[in-house]
Design a protein around this motif. Structure first.
Motif, short mmCIF file in Angstrom:
data_model
loop_
_atom_site.label_atom_id
_atom_site.label_comp_id
_atom_site.label_asym_id
_atom_site.label_seq_id
_atom_site.Cartn_x
_atom_site.Cartn_y
_atom_site.Cartn_z
N GLY A 53 35.87 5.30 -40.61
CA GLY A 53 36.90 4.82 -39.69
C GLY A 53 36.43 4.74 -38.25
O GLY A 53 37.12 4.17 -37.40
N ASP A 54 35.24 5.29 -37.95
CA ASP A 54 34.77 5.29 -36.56
C ASP A 54 34.11 3.97 -36.19
O ASP A 54 33.64 3.23 -37.06
CB ASP A 54 33.77 6.43 -36.34
N GLU A 55 34.07 3.72 -34.91
CA GLU A 55 33.24 2.68 -34.31
C GLU A 55 33.28 1.36 -35.09
O GLU A 55 32.25 0.85 -35.52
CB GLU A 55 31.79 3.18 -34.21
N ALA A 56 34.49 0.82 -35.24
CA ALA A 56 34.63 -0.47 -35.93
C ALA A 56 35.04 -1.52 -34.90
O ALA A 56 36.21 -1.63 -34.55
CB ALA A 56 35.69 -0.36 -37.03
N GLY B 40 39.21 11.08 -41.98
CA GLY B 40 38.61 10.01 -41.19
C GLY B 40 38.23 10.53 -39.82
O GLY B 40 38.78 11.53 -39.33
N TRP B 41 37.26 9.86 -39.20
CA TRP B 41 36.91 10.18 -37.80
C TRP B 41 38.12 9.85 -36.91
O TRP B 41 39.01 9.11 -37.32
CB TRP B 41 35.69 9.37 -37.35
N ASP B 42 38.14 10.37 -35.69
CA ASP B 42 39.38 10.33 -34.92
C ASP B 42 39.86 8.93 -34.55
O ASP B 42 41.01 8.74 -34.16
CB ASP B 42 39.33 11.26 -33.71
N SER C 70 37.73 15.32 -35.54
CA SER C 70 37.72 14.99 -34.11
C SER C 70 36.30 15.11 -33.57
O SER C 70 35.75 16.20 -33.49
CB SER C 70 38.65 15.98 -33.40
N TRP C 71 35.72 13.97 -33.21
CA TRP C 71 34.32 14.00 -32.75
C TRP C 71 34.19 13.60 -31.30
O TRP C 71 33.29 14.03 -30.60
CB TRP C 71 33.45 13.12 -33.64
N ARG C 72 35.12 12.74 -30.81
CA ARG C 72 35.03 12.31 -29.41
C ARG C 72 35.78 13.35 -28.57
O ARG C 72 36.87 13.09 -28.07
CB ARG C 72 35.62 10.93 -29.25
N CYS D 122 29.12 20.27 -31.34
CA CYS D 122 28.82 20.24 -32.78
C CYS D 122 27.82 19.16 -33.18
O CYS D 122 27.62 18.94 -34.37
CB CYS D 122 30.11 20.05 -33.57
N TYR D 123 27.24 18.45 -32.21
CA TYR D 123 26.29 17.39 -32.57
C TYR D 123 24.86 17.92 -32.47
O TYR D 123 24.29 18.02 -31.39
CB TYR D 123 26.52 16.15 -31.68
N PHE D 124 24.31 18.22 -33.64
CA PHE D 124 22.99 18.84 -33.66
C PHE D 124 21.88 17.79 -33.59
O PHE D 124 20.72 18.08 -33.84
CB PHE D 124 22.84 19.73 -34.90
N VAL E 250 24.79 16.17 -38.27
CA VAL E 250 23.37 15.87 -38.14
C VAL E 250 23.17 14.38 -38.41
O VAL E 250 23.07 13.95 -39.56
CB VAL E 250 22.53 16.74 -39.09
N TRP E 251 23.19 13.61 -37.33
CA TRP E 251 22.94 12.16 -37.40
C TRP E 251 21.43 11.98 -37.28
O TRP E 251 20.80 12.57 -36.39
CB TRP E 251 23.67 11.44 -36.27
N THR E 252 20.86 11.14 -38.13
CA THR E 252 19.40 11.21 -38.28
C THR E 252 18.63 10.02 -37.70
O THR E 252 17.50 9.77 -38.12
CB THR E 252 19.03 11.38 -39.77
C1 ACM Z 1 30.38 9.33 -35.02
O1 ACM Z 1 29.60 10.08 -34.41
N1 ACM Z 1 30.26 8.02 -34.91
C2 ACM Z 1 31.44 9.84 -35.86
#
Ligand code: ACM
Ligand code: ZN
Length: 756
Positions: free
Chosen positions: A326-329, A376-378, A393-395, A418-420, A468-470
């Protein structure tokens, strides 16, 4: 077999002290810190004469423990009559589903829990009381009692396998590592613009096309022009492999939440099936990072595709949640698409955000009909929240606050804590990362319950998760470096009670835990020997204080670019510009950790008065307003350090006042311009100089260098004598379509104001 009772070296000091006083509460190194622990007199000798007695419902856990002992130590269990016992019992009086009691006595170990979850966590605590490795035939475990339960129900770690693909063996290792820390959820981010990673039998092109990209961006996204490696990259997990991972996770009490992104981050799927998009045009699986305009078009055939995908996904994952992204669409294509516009009209939706809400609510209904709940993402809040959705909730935390106030469950994963994938140390030599700065201590001090919530609303907070976004993690070793030890800190955030948390104590336990990570072949970052610095100003006298969380080794320093060689004892007087280097040295003068390096530039602004008409955002205000004129510039890559100040979407006005008229020639600063992280340099900056003679000079300048990560700005003049400077900085404004965070307010990050 000969019995030899070698006592565990680590534990000897513990029971020596216990013999002096019964029931003395002693620190032992369990992470996450248990709710209650008490060390008693004596030891339990774990040797071959052990009898396992278990309630049948807990036999899987007792077998797990037995197998662990057999695989890692030299003991072989040959029970006979007088054998000591390890007993696993169920007690319904334990109220927490994951709670347990562990009592280690000289003749037995009692594990009591409501179910296998609690028993598993009791075993994890017990394992941390065993030596890392032992070739001895018996192991001594200190007698103690633990009563333990988690603070939060949801204790998660996420992993993006779309940007880079990781083997099934590695996924199992990751699950094992988080389970040891009593984390109970693995959020498996399986679909991305750059690769679709889950086999869907009904749609073979997802395997043939969507799982592979032609090449990959080299270096950081913010480095222009973009360069590519020219190598095909990809892979996917077969359904058989996924079943294997799910079964493995179950033995470790870990639930897997699969994420199938929609409507955005779906370019790989659209590359395989172009009809899923609005234009029907052939696109390629994305080869660089970011946010792409290719999103699912809400046609009946698209919903059919997604429902078919969900059918196969729910059959694989037994947990209650499906994450739908659901994020960044971006709404770019939807705005131009006749079909999308027709739906907006027919369904009387407000706009494209309403269409996104319609999209998610419709998929939620389908997923609910399969007996599952969505997360879903926020962004799923925008245009109205689907009726039963849980929000991640990420933003920041505002999504969590809004959702909880609307009575929805929330999971906290704010990028600030929380963003490693963010940098974790000041060291410029850290491997390339996306940006930001998230040191271990900041993770440790995270409180998942936003202050803005009432006690009643805070019950919707299910817990927290590390992400953990890679994009910048090509290898397992690099991924481990980014995740550890931050996961270790997060485990205590989500498990331990706030009263039991103490960072210094945590660090001493982490030092022990690192030895376990060594044994498990985990490539962790090591902040324990890092030197930290702080500029102090006492009545106008500047000094620089060095510190370290390690109490074992002394700090050595230098102020003249030479190698650190002077023993540090007191703050270093700062009466001229200098570069301070510092490091911990052991008794053989070997450096532990990296050399700390801090340049101090005593420009004319240092010591002046400063005010800002807005407070920096609390997540990016570590150094406070003084950080802008303290003589220290921020890190080139880490806008989250204590020298940069971050403001969300606001224009700001900074005022600098001098004690006495001061001759100046230039004023310069820099802005962070990490567009991928929604950070934009301002378009314009205005100055007003109050001169000694009462006159004012006003000046407004445009800022042009749009493509650089760090935008320098410098105002030069013939020498003027000023008493006061006002600086008006206009926020960039709304992030344009097609960019990450489109439609949202840009962040503004400003560094030192150097006045010369
Ligand atoms: C995200 O970092 N786009 C959820
Ligand atoms: Zn469309």
């Amino acid at each position: 077999m000969k019995h030899s009772y070698y006592l565990l070296f680590l534990i000897i000091p513990l029971f020596f002290s216990c013999t002096q006083e019964d029931n003395q509460i002693v620190e032992i190194g369990i992470i996450p810190k248990p709710l209650f622990q008490q060390i008693n007199k004596g030891v339990f000798i774990l040797d071959e004469d052990i009898r396992f007695i278990s309630d049948v419902k807990l036999s899987e856990v007792s077998n797990y423990f037995k197998l662990y002992i057999e695989e890692n130590y030299q003991l072989s269990f040959a029970p006979h009559k007088e054998a000591k016992e390890i007993v696993f019992n169920i007690d319904d009086a334990i109220t927490n589903e994951e709670g347990y009691k562990l009592k280690i006595q000289e003749n037995n170990i009692l594990i009591v829990s409501k179910n296998s979850k609690g028993a598993f966590y009791a075993v994890q605590s017990l394992l941390q009381l065993l030596p890392i490795k032992s070739n001895n035939l018996a192991i001594a475990i200190p007698c103690l009692e633990l009563r333990d339960e988690p603070q939060f129900k949801y204790r998660g770690m996420h992993l993006d396998v779309g940007r880079h693909f990781f083997s099934i063996d590695f996924i199992k290792k990751y699950i094992d590592l988080i389970a040891r820390l009593k984390m109970n959820t693995f959020h498996w981010h399986l679909t991305e613009d750059q690769g679709w990673r889950i086999e869907i039998k009904k749609y073979p092109k997802l395997q043939e096309i969507a799982a592979y990209r032609n090449e990959t961006l080299v270096g950081h996204y913010n480095e222009q022009p973009h360069q590519f490696d020219g190598e095909k990259y990809g892979g996917f997990y077969t359904q058989e492999q996924i079943k294997e991972v799910v079964a493995y996770a179950q033995t470790r009490q870990v639930t897997i939440i699969p994420e199938i992104e929609m409507p955005g981050h779906s370019q790989a799927a659209i590359a395989a099936y172009p009809a899923l998009g609005c234009t029907g045009e052939q696109v390629e699986v994305a080869t660089k990072w970011g946010v792409f305009d290719e999103v699912y078009c809400p046609k009946e055939s698209t919903f059919k595709f997604l429902e078919d995908v969900i059918d196969e996904v729910v059959a694989l994952f037994p947990g209650k949640y499906i994450h739908i992204g659901g994020d960044e669409a971006p709404k770019t294509n939807w705005k131009k698409c006749a079909h999308c516009q027709k739906i907006i009209k027919e369904k009387k939706l407000k706009n494209e955000y309403g269409l996104q809400s319609y999209f998610i609510a419709r998929m939620e209904k389908y997923i609910n009909s399969k007996g599952k709940q969505i997360i879903g993402w926020d962004e799923i809040l925008e245009g109205g929240l689907a009726p039963n959705a849980t929000v991640m909730s990420w933003r920041g935390t505002s999504g969590a606050i809004q959702a909880a106030k609307e009575g929805h469950d929330v999971i906290l994963t704010p990028s600030s804590h929380c963003y490693f994938d963010h940098y974790q140390s000041d060291n410029e030599n850290e491997p390339l990362a996306i940006g930001g700065f998230l040191p271990l201590e900041k993770v440790y001090h995270f409180n998942p319950i936003p202050e803005e919530l009432t006690k009643d609303e805070s019950r919707y907070v299910q817990g927290a998760q590390g992400n953990v976004w890679t994009e910048y993690m090509q290898t397992e070793k690099q991924l481990e470096y980014m995740a550890f030890p931050r996961v270790v800190a997060l485990s205590e955030v989500v498990w331990s009670s706030p009263e039991n948390k103490n960072y210094i104590d945590f660090i001493s336990r982490l030092a022990q835990y690192q030895k376990r990570l060594d044994q498990l072949d985990v490539n962790y970052a090591n902040p324990i020997y890092a030197v930290k610095g702080d500029l102090k100003n006492k009545a106008g006298r500047l000094s620089y204080e060095l510190s370290t969380i390690s109490s074992t080794y002394p700090i050595y320093y230098s102020i003249d670019e030479s190698a650190p060689s002077k023993l540090y004892s007191n703050p270093i007087p700062v009466d001229s510009s200098m570069t301070i280097k510092a490091v911990l040295l052991d008794s053989k003068n070997t450096a532990l950790g990296d050399i700390f390096n801090q340049k101090i530039n005593l420009h004319k602004g240092v010591g002046a008065k400063i005010s800002i008409d807005k407070e920096p955002h609390p997540a990016y205000n570590t150094g406070g307003k003084k950080a802008l004129i303290n003589g220290i510039s921020g890190n080139n890559k880490r806008y989250g350090d204590k020298e940069w100040l971050g403001f969300s979407g606001e224009d700001i006005e900074i005022t600098i006042e001098f004690d006495s008229p001061t001759n100046i020639n230039t004023i310069s600063t820099r802005f962070y311009n990490g567009n991928g992280q929604w950070i934009y340099a301002p378009k314009e900056i205005g100055f007003s100089f109050q001169l000694e003679d009462g006159k004012t000079i006003n000046d407004i300048r445009k800022i042009e260098e749009k493509d650089k990560l760090l935008v320098n700005y410098s105002f030069a003049t013939t020498s003027i004598s000023v008493t006061r400077i006002e600086i008006i900085i206009k926020n960039y404004g709304i992030i344009p379509e097609g960019q990450q965070g489109a439609g949202h307010k840009a962040w503004l990050f400003i560094d030192e104001l150097i006045i010369e």
